[in-house]
Enzyme design. Structure first.
Site, PDB file in Angstrom:
ATOM      1  N   SER A 148      -5.184 -12.587 -74.957  1.00  0.00           N
ATOM      2  CA  SER A 148      -4.829 -12.416 -73.557  1.00  0.00           C
ATOM      3  C   SER A 148      -4.344 -13.766 -73.062  1.00  0.00           C
ATOM      4  O   SER A 148      -4.634 -14.807 -73.668  1.00  0.00           O
ATOM      5  CB  SER A 148      -6.064 -11.975 -72.766  1.00  0.00           C
ATOM      6  N   TYR A 161     -15.219 -13.362 -70.569  1.00  0.00           N
ATOM      7  CA  TYR A 161     -13.959 -12.801 -71.070  1.00  0.00           C
ATOM      8  C   TYR A 161     -13.058 -13.915 -71.581  1.00  0.00           C
ATOM      9  O   TYR A 161     -12.489 -13.843 -72.681  1.00  0.00           O
ATOM     10  CB  TYR A 161     -13.273 -12.025 -69.941  1.00  0.00           C
TER      11      TYR A 161
END
Length: 309
Positions: A148, A161
């Protein structure tokens, strides 16, 4: 169309989290390129809908494998199943992940264990389970780990995350040097905002990780956050860019063009943080040996520890 124009035709790919979102977009792009597919899934309705898409296109039905990517025993079974079914495995795409956010300073062990277990542990499990079969296969082969833009850009609500995606980035960039001598490509893909339902991850928290420090999920607030995803890139476009990056043997595949200012800020801050002083000759020599070893490893030369001194 010649194989020169379809270099991945007939290659076998296994993709995790592949019946929705970015995973499905990658599967669709791979199918368009003539690849044969094994796809992991969790939800039966999503699996059925994906099967209908392949049938409507007239494509070969994928081998669907039900899989929780944190289950190492099941991952090993799936790897054996895919190899038995197709004979060889050429491409691994570790895509499955959860997008869960909350203040890191209030996180519990369950928060860390769940998010890291899926987002980083799932990638580890894919690598350990599938690399032996990929190494035994022949021809064009590749590993893609989907991270990501959080692998570069931290945020106040995304500490765990972000940590998971930084970990995937570090692992992938190092693994690339290990796989090059085997003739296997390796790419880190870092998508940004994509039109998916990734925001619903917090609603699917397993009971085994039920003690969260983030508080009870506010569904209304979460749905409002989810509206941002409607502006995202089409997952199939992400998939097409992954396929193109594999073909170009790129170590880093960035799919979204809007992050130039972020990378410039990272570069400027990093350069400004370097001490303004001369480094001693012995240290400079060691760092140049390291850079040379990286260049040789990427070129396919097997490097050892004593190459660094």
């Amino acid at each position: 169309m010649s194989n020169e124009n379809r270099p991945w035709e007939g290659r076998v790919a296994f993709i995790t989290g592949a019946v929705t979102g970015i995973g499905l977009g990658i599967a669709q792009a791979f199918a368009d390129a003539g690849m044969r597919l094994a796809l992991s899934y969790r939800n039966e309705a999503d699996r059925a809908q994906t099967a209908q898409w392949f049938a409507a296109q007239g494509y070969e039905e994928p081998l669907f494998c039900k899989l929780d990517v944190t289950d190492r025993d099941r991952f090993a079974e799936v790897a054996a199943q895919v190899k038995d079914h197709f004979g060889e495995v050429h491409v691994l795409v570790n895509n499955a992940g959860v997008s869960v956010f909350g203040p890191t300073d209030e996180a519990t062990y369950d928060d860390f264990d769940w998010i890291m277990g899926v987002n980083f542990g799932g990638v580890v499990n894919g690598i350990v389970s599938f690399l032996p079969a990929i190494k035994q296969s022949t021809g064009r082969r590749h590993v893609v780990n989907i991270a990501s833009m959080a692998a570069f850009l931290p945020g106040p609500q995304a500490g765990i995350y972000t940590a998971s995606k930084f970990a995937v980035r570090g692992l992938t960039e190092s693994l690339r040097f290990n796989l090059a001598p085997h003739g296997i490509g390796c790419s880190l893909c870092c998508p940004a905002l994509t039109r998916t339902n990734a925001w619903t991850s917090a609603l699917k928290r397993p009971d085994d990780f039920g003690e969260s420090g983030f508080g009870e999920t506010d569904k209304t607030e979460l749905e409002q956050f989810g509206t941002a995803f409607e502006a995202g890139m089409d997952p199939r476009e992400v998939g097409e860019k992954v396929l193109r990056g594999m073909g170009e043997q790129r170590g880093l595949i960035l799919t979204h063009p809007e992050h130039g200012p972020d990378f410039k800020e990272i570069y400027d801050a990093s350069m400004a943080a370097l001490p303004d002083e001369e480094a001693p000759a012995d240290r400079l020599k060691i760092e140049e040996l390291r850079r040379e070893a990286m260049r040789k490893a990427e070129a396919g030369i097997l490097m050892k520890m004593d190459d660094l001194t």
